[in-house]
Motif scaffolding. Structure first.
Motif, PDB file in Angstrom:
ATOM      1  N   SER A  78       0.841  -1.192   0.000  1.00 32.05           N
ATOM      2  CA  SER A  78       0.000   0.000   0.000  1.00 32.05           C
ATOM      3  C   SER A  78       0.877   1.244   0.000  1.00 32.05           C
ATOM      4  CB  SER A  78      -0.906  -0.011   1.237  1.00 32.05           C
ATOM      5  OG  SER A  78      -1.821   1.055   1.193  1.00 32.05           O
ATOM      6  N   TYR A  79       0.460   2.276  -0.729  1.00 29.78           N
ATOM      7  CA  TYR A  79       1.290   3.475  -0.908  1.00 29.78           C
ATOM      8  C   TYR A  79       1.063   4.437   0.259  1.00 29.78           C
ATOM      9  CZ  TYR A  79       3.720   7.201  -3.457  1.00 29.78           C
ATOM     10  OH  TYR A  79       4.606   8.184  -3.842  1.00 29.78           O
ATOM     11  N   VAL A  91      -5.993   7.418 -11.843  1.00 28.07           N
ATOM     12  CA  VAL A  91      -6.967   6.479 -11.282  1.00 28.07           C
ATOM     13  C   VAL A  91      -7.623   5.724 -12.432  1.00 28.07           C
ATOM     14  CG1 VAL A  91      -9.066   6.218  -9.903  1.00 28.07           C
ATOM     15  CG2 VAL A  91      -7.408   8.015  -9.325  1.00 28.07           C
ATOM     16  N   ARG A 115     -11.151   3.095  -5.731  1.00 30.51           N
ATOM     17  CA  ARG A 115     -10.017   3.634  -6.473  1.00 30.51           C
ATOM     18  C   ARG A 115     -10.001   5.163  -6.422  1.00 30.51           C
ATOM     19  NH1 ARG A 115     -10.014  -0.004 -12.079  1.00 30.51           N
ATOM     20  NH2 ARG A 115      -9.800  -2.050 -11.091  1.00 30.51           N
ATOM     21  N   GLU A 118      -8.952   6.514  -2.954  1.00 32.76           N
ATOM     22  CA  GLU A 118      -7.504   6.408  -2.748  1.00 32.76           C
ATOM     23  C   GLU A 118      -6.766   7.448  -3.582  1.00 32.76           C
ATOM     24  OE1 GLU A 118      -3.990   4.382  -1.118  1.00 32.76           O
ATOM     25  OE2 GLU A 118      -6.057   4.820  -0.542  1.00 32.76           O
ATOM     26  N   GLY A 119      -7.234   7.651  -4.815  1.00 31.85           N
ATOM     27  CA  GLY A 119      -6.597   8.647  -5.680  1.00 31.85           C
ATOM     28  C   GLY A 119      -6.687  10.045  -5.098  1.00 31.85           C
ATOM     29  N   VAL A 190      -3.157   4.302  -9.486  1.00 34.74           N
ATOM     30  CA  VAL A 190      -4.117   3.790  -8.506  1.00 34.74           C
ATOM     31  C   VAL A 190      -5.070   2.825  -9.191  1.00 34.74           C
ATOM     32  CG1 VAL A 190      -5.918   4.375  -6.841  1.00 34.74           C
ATOM     33  CG2 VAL A 190      -4.010   5.947  -7.203  1.00 34.74           C
ATOM     34  N   ALA A 213       0.105   2.201  -6.402  1.00 33.72           N
ATOM     35  CA  ALA A 213      -0.672   2.586  -5.222  1.00 33.72           C
ATOM     36  C   ALA A 213      -1.932   1.721  -5.185  1.00 33.72           C
ATOM     37  CB  ALA A 213      -1.026   4.067  -5.267  1.00 33.72           C
ATOM     38  N   THR A 215      -5.244  -0.456  -4.059  1.00 26.81           N
ATOM     39  CA  THR A 215      -6.362  -0.261  -3.139  1.00 26.81           C
ATOM     40  C   THR A 215      -7.396  -1.350  -3.405  1.00 26.81           C
ATOM     41  OG1 THR A 215      -7.964   1.347  -2.288  1.00 26.81           O
ATOM     42  CG2 THR A 215      -7.601   1.323  -4.671  1.00 26.81           C
TER      43      THR A 215
END
Length: 261
Positions: A78-79, A91, A115, A118-119, A190, A213, A215
């Motif tokens: 995970s980033y 993304v 997504r 997270e982005g 992502v 990254a 998710t």
């Protein structure tokens, strides 16, 4: 002609993947068993129906689904430690449905929402970055990229900092479009954790510089051998098989490309 061949390859890929999905295999075995039952071949009918039952139980069994998907999801961490010098966050699109009776949050698929969230989380940690949103409209009125953009605006992302890729239909086309937009500039990629190995492979094939990254983790623990089959495990098995088939498809296309070149 090139556009037509791309459409044909895209359609062929979708058809093949549909028939090779675990649930499709289970249903096919059941239909074969049902056919033998109708023509009164009891032994063959019993055989295929038992195999169909055991196969369906297996693909919905937690240890089995975890064993398939965890190698994919655990390949990239995970980033967390964010490099603030990066200028782009890409993304990848997933799915949505246009229904004006629902909010943008509810119109996006669970995967797309994970997504995008997270982005945006990463984007807000960066200095003067651009949020690149990708995804076509399929049979909907508005593209997935625009749906995510509308929600990103409501989450406080400035419109001038959003770039949309609305025509791309799969990861290969996303990589080609990203090359036109970002070139070789490093960017944060992502996507779902299970999809990340295939996505990284495709983007790196285009000589791009993605930073993973992941998710949308489907397997967050090992589960227990005493668990019973559940639909959520079936989803993990389907996702894993989709990615393994996608990696195989990409490898075949790359070998064909090398041969034809």
């Amino acid at each position: 002609m090139e556009k037509k061949s791309k459409i044909m390859l895209f359609t062929l890929k979708k058809i093949i993947s549909t028939f090779l999905m675990p649930l499709s295999i289970g249903l096919t075995l059941f239909v074969i068993g049902l056919f033998y039952l109708l023509i009164q071949k009891q032994r063959k009918a019993n055989f295929f129906m038992i195999i169909a039952f055991l196969w369906t139980a297996l693909i919905a069994y937690s240890p089995f689904s975890n064993a398939l998907i965890q190698p994919l999801e655990n390949k990239y961490p995970s980033y967390i430690q964010i490099d603030k010098s990066i200028k782009y966050v890409l993304v990848l699109g997933s799915g949505h449905i246009n229904n004006e009776d629902l909010s943008e949050v509810s119109q996006l698929s669970r995967t797309a929402l994970m997504r995008l969230s997270e982005g945006i989380r990463i984007y807000k940690e960066l200095d003067n970055a651009k949020l690149v949103l990708s995804g076509y409209k399929d049979d909907q009125k508005v593209s997935n990229a625009v749906m995510m953009k509308n929600l990103a605006l409501k989450f406080g992302v400035k419109e001038e900092n959003i770039i949309t890729h609305e025509e791309v239909r799969d990861t290969q086309e996303e990589a080609i479009k990203t090359k036109e937009t970002i070139n070789k500039e490093p960017f944060i990629l992502v996507t779902s954790a299970a999809h990340m190995p295939r996505a990284m492979k495709i983007f790196e094939t285009q000589w791009l510089n993605p930073i993973a990254a992941p998710t949308d983790y489907l397997s967050k623990n090992d589960g227990t051998y005493l668990s019973i089959p559940k639909a959520i495990n079936l989803k993990k098995t389907e996702s894993a098989m989709h990615e393994y088939l996608g990696i195989l498809w990409h490898s075949i296309l790359e070998k064909i490309k090398i041969f034809t070149d």
